[in-house]
Design an enzyme around this catalytic site. Structure first.
Site, short mmCIF file in Angstrom:
data_model
loop_
_atom_site.label_atom_id
_atom_site.label_comp_id
_atom_site.label_asym_id
_atom_site.label_seq_id
_atom_site.Cartn_x
_atom_site.Cartn_y
_atom_site.Cartn_z
N GLU A 17 43.44 51.09 35.98
CA GLU A 17 44.21 49.97 36.52
C GLU A 17 45.72 50.24 36.47
OE1 GLU A 17 43.01 46.27 34.75
OE2 GLU A 17 41.02 46.39 35.63
N LYS A 61 35.86 36.39 39.43
CA LYS A 61 35.73 37.61 40.23
C LYS A 61 34.63 37.34 41.25
CE LYS A 61 36.85 40.89 36.49
NZ LYS A 61 36.23 41.64 35.35
#
Ligand code: PGA
Ligand code: ZN
Length: 375
Positions: A173, A301
């Site tokens: 990330e 999500k």
């Protein structure tokens, strides 16, 4: 809006894995990301594989006039045939086509609030293969009036971390990898945000995503790079509560493994206690978490549940019960901007989308643009 043309193809995500992209009416493009530290209660990303989904969608036709958000339900049946990721990519593309890419204002013409960006600045866990912290993410929580100021603060603190730590590697990330013990990183961050405030006047808090299921096996928590080694459930609960107090953590995600609803209830709710793998954007699991007082915030999500319709139900239910929502990217990301729009349209408090890397920065840029339009 009729779907006159629907095409799917394989693209690469930020981790160079295969991902699916869908193009509706030759113009509206969408894709779905993939996780690495996935929860066991997430729907399957692909029922078979990405190529099966692409072939299926390239032969798929639906005769329906899509006019409003709830019409996306017509596409929900795809989830059991091709999986959560392709279904989300199709629903994103159709929603973009319905709204001509102005998703947030199409869904909520009165939208006014921008989410606070949680910035993943230091990381480890399942997001890297090299030796790193057990804690998957150390997250900045910037304090400022506007979204663009907050995003800038995250970027500036991130660059300071890079300079001072001399870290050479980054996680999936884009967070720096420091091969240090958890407590040493907490100390480092505490000093750094103090310095930052002295120099700029901006206050920055921080929090963590422990992603604790990733190092939980047969009733115990196994640390690799920490003062702690193997912890029982009780000791893990105490450790998380001690960290909250000692380092003034503003946010703790998945501090315990994904089935321990009653353990979550024992975590200090003066801070944001957030469920990701615990809830997996699933309404039944959210209801259980509320009943047992496990959390006061949750990760959203869409591809964990594989339907935008279901995602919206979860967000509404959470807000109705005073649970703060944090929409989140995945560690294998794409250039899709949708989560930025959903955060604004659905009044979410936070967005977790990283600080560094084009797949993360495109969401932040989209939010800066939205802020210019609505504020
Ligand atoms: P992911 O994890 O690798 O499943 O995207 C991110 C997170 O745990 O929040
Ligand atoms: Zn998480």
């Amino acid at each position: 809006m009729l779907i006159k043309d629907l095409k799917a193809r394989v693209i690469k995500n930020s981790r160079n894995e295969n991902a699916i992209e869908v193009i509706v009416n030759k113009k509206y493009v969408a894709s779905a990301p993939s996780g690495a530290s996935t929860g066991m209660y997430e729907v399957k990303a692909f029922t078979k594989d990405v190529r099966f989904a692409v072939n299926y969608l390239n032969k798929y036709s639906v005769h329906y006039d899509f006019e409003e958000f709830k019409d996306l339900e017509v596409l929900d049946h795809l989830k059991s045939i091709i999986g959560g990721n392709p279904t989300i990519a199709v629903q994103y593309a159709v929603l973009k086509a319905m709204s001509k890419n102005k998703v947030y204002s199409f869904l909520n013409p009165k939208a006014k609030k921008l989410p606070v960006p949680l910035g993943n600045c230091i990381g480890g866990g399942a997001h890297t293969k090299i030796k790193a912290s057990d804690i998957q993410e150390f997250l900045l929580i910037p304090k400022a009036k506007t979204f663009s100021q907050r995003a800038n603060i995250n970027r500036n603190v991130y660059e300071m971390i890079g300079k001072l730590s001399k870290a050479k590697s980054k996680t999936d990330e884009g967070a720096f990898i420091l091969n240090q013990k958890n407590e040493d990183i907490f100390e480092f961050l505490t000093d750094l945000v103090y310095e930052f405030r002295e120099h700029t006047g901006y206050k920055v808090n921080f929090g963590i995503d422990l992603a604790a299921s990733q190092f939980f096996k047969k009733g115990k928590y196994y640390y690799k790079n920490s003062k702690q080694k193997v912890l029982s459930r009780e000791k893990q609960i105490n450790l998380v509560n001690d960290w909250i107090k000692e380092y003034n953590l503003g946010f703790v995600e998945d501090g315990l493994e994904e089935n321990d609803f009653s353990g979550f209830a024992k975590l200090n709710k003066k801070t944001l206690i957030c469920g990701d793998d615990l809830i997996t954007t699933n309404l039944e699991r959210l209801k259980k978490a509320i009943k047992l007082k496990s959390v006061n915030s949750m990760i959203i999500k869409p591809n964990q549940i594989g339907s935008l319709i279901e995602t919206k139900k979860v967000v509404d239910y959470a807000h109705k019960h005073g649970i703060k929502t944090v929409i989140s990217h995945r560690s294998g990301e794409t250039m899709d901007f949708m989560i930025a729009h959903l955060a604004v349209a659905w009044n979410m408090s936070y967005i977790k989308t990283g600080i560094f890397g084009k797949e993360r920065e495109c969401k932040l840029k989209e939010l800066v643009n939205i802020e210019r339009e609505i504020c």
